[in-house]
Scaffold this active site. Sequence first.
Site, short mmCIF file in Angstrom:
data_model
loop_
_atom_site.label_atom_id
_atom_site.label_comp_id
_atom_site.label_asym_id
_atom_site.label_seq_id
_atom_site.Cartn_x
_atom_site.Cartn_y
_atom_site.Cartn_z
N THR A 61 -11.33 0.92 -6.61
CA THR A 61 -10.60 -0.28 -6.15
C THR A 61 -11.02 -1.49 -6.99
O THR A 61 -12.08 -1.47 -7.63
CB THR A 61 -10.85 -0.53 -4.64
OG1 THR A 61 -10.59 0.66 -3.93
CG2 THR A 61 -10.01 -1.64 -4.08
N ARG A 83 0.84 -1.19 0.00
CA ARG A 83 0.00 0.00 0.00
C ARG A 83 0.88 1.25 0.00
O ARG A 83 2.04 1.22 0.42
CB ARG A 83 -0.87 -0.03 1.25
CG ARG A 83 -1.94 1.04 1.32
CD ARG A 83 -3.00 0.54 2.26
NE ARG A 83 -3.92 1.54 2.74
CZ ARG A 83 -4.98 1.99 2.10
NH1 ARG A 83 -5.24 1.56 0.87
NH2 ARG A 83 -5.81 2.85 2.65
N SER A 141 -9.80 -0.47 4.08
CA SER A 141 -10.89 -1.44 4.24
C SER A 141 -10.61 -2.71 3.44
O SER A 141 -11.37 -3.69 3.54
CB SER A 141 -12.20 -0.84 3.71
OG SER A 141 -12.56 0.29 4.43
N1 GLY Z 1 -8.80 3.13 -0.60
C1 GLY Z 1 -9.80 2.29 -0.09
C2 GLY Z 1 -9.34 1.42 1.00
O1 GLY Z 1 -8.18 1.09 1.05
O2 GLY Z 1 -10.11 1.06 1.83
#
Ligand code: GLY
Length: 584
Positions: free
Chosen positions: A390, A95, A462
């Site tokens: 996403t 991430r 999330s």
């Molecule tokens: N960017 C959405 C998540 O990582 O929850």
Amino acid sequence: MRSLATRSLAVAVVLLACVAHAARPYRGGAVATAYPQASAAALEMLEKGGNATDAAVAAAFVAAVVGPYHSGIGGGGFALVHDGKTGETKVLDFREVAPKAASRDMYVKDGKVVPGLSTDGPLAVAVPGAVAGYLQLLKEHGKLPPSVVLAPAIAAAKKGIWVTPRYLTMGQGRLECLRKDPEASRVFLVKNAQGEYEMPPLGHVIKMPDLARTLGGIAKGGAKAFYSGPVAKAIADTVQTGGGVLTVDDLAAYKTRPRQPLEGSYRGHRILTMPPPSAGGVAVIQVLGALEKLRPQGMAFRDPEALHLYVEAVRRAYVDRAKYLGDPDFSDVPTARLVSPGHIADLAGSIDAKKATASASLLPPVPGAQGSTLTDKPAVLTPEPERKNTTHISVIDKDGNAVAMTTTVNYGFGSCVVAKGTGVLLNDEMDDFAAQPGVPNAYGLVTGEPNAIQPGKVPQSSMSPTLVFSKEDPKKVMLAVGSPGGSTIPTTVIQVISNVVDSGMDVARAVNEGRVHHQYLPDELWVDKWGLEPATLSVLEAKGHKVRRVDQWGDAEAVFSDPKTGLRYSASDPRNEGVALGQD
Ligand code: GLY
């Protein structure tokens, strides 16, 4: 009495309906992604002798090209990779992280969060992790070289992508944001007769020669072709020219993070999912654990009493999220306690089976920070289209290797910033931090102090890529699943798992079924527009739930491997444009 012909017709219709719901079996590997081209690329890797990782990474690179509004090489994500031979599961966190010059109050002026600053434009950009992550997965778990795995993505960028209905919906939602960036306008929009940028028409082909060149460089030169040299310089220059803080040093310093899978179980099935900085995996384990205690097996599907217990368990899981979750490398996140049997028992035990608990009584919100509020109108809420971001990729190959990967640029089209001359669309992942602890983000999600902005920190997520294992052999993956949908990701994953395990549903039906969601704040029970019958809704309302019907969300992608027959089945969410494929 009905004639034989009428009865035969009725039987045929019922059979057809069943067939339409059922996933087809495959003897070889199976894949599910949100795009036909990405699924085809994954299948091509399996046909070429690649494994689940080769397939998932090829799909991820193609997704970066054909679905720039969901994910891309300017973004980041999480993956669970299971080795069918050793029975081991590894987790990679690739991430984005906050740039070195990021600071706690960078989105706050005069004590208030400035709307849009953390979602639109260069200041919203966090250091991308996707390229490092995809290539590391390939190196550690794949069989094929990057040149082969990236070939479908490079070809797609050169040939160009179709403007689909999804592209239009996402683009419309982000049109003003895209128009603000000249390079994003040039790449993703078209000029009208007045010389203004607007959405391209349906079916228009968008060629991406810059992105093809950048991907070609990565295929040849590896991650350094992205994190240093001209691409890195272009990214940093574009961001800084627009007022952002990302530097070439941030890019050069980027590192992925291997993590331990978060483990739980549900009705005898071992479950591995994403640990913090994902908050999703914790919610998956907590809610399923609570349901096992609260809901006796055999309760009818959509029984309103069972639904109430589910909603209350979810509400409490999201309270824990708001209180405790963030990047464990920066604060003491009590993950082990949150998923412990004792805490799950307390969580389940605090639920009143008769009535809804007011969210504010569990954790009082910061004044004025309640997210969206209910009106008296019986409205169907249409979530802003750009919220549907996403993407998820699920693969199980013929040898039982499995990948569940969720990857993102955050909001639709990320920050709407394209690094000049590279084709790289940059994320707006900074919005997943608490711009001010207690103040909701773009998903209406409230997060707390552990998710405050700090340089080098990973924003809370999330994303919940999850593997469910066979009861008979806890080292064999039975289900690989995940979804986009921001705050609704964990509940989508939980419901697909429950549909398979509790109701014995075929994986296609498990993915198709309507969904129900709560997230503590706003204190509303979201119901997929067609998800529940009016009588069920009435029971829930009588218990005190403020029901809001929502025009569908999520895009679950799942592969099921039948422990009894060894056949694999895949399912792509019919709410979107993906396809599920497999090898005969
Ligand atoms: N960017 C959405 C998540 O990582 O929850």
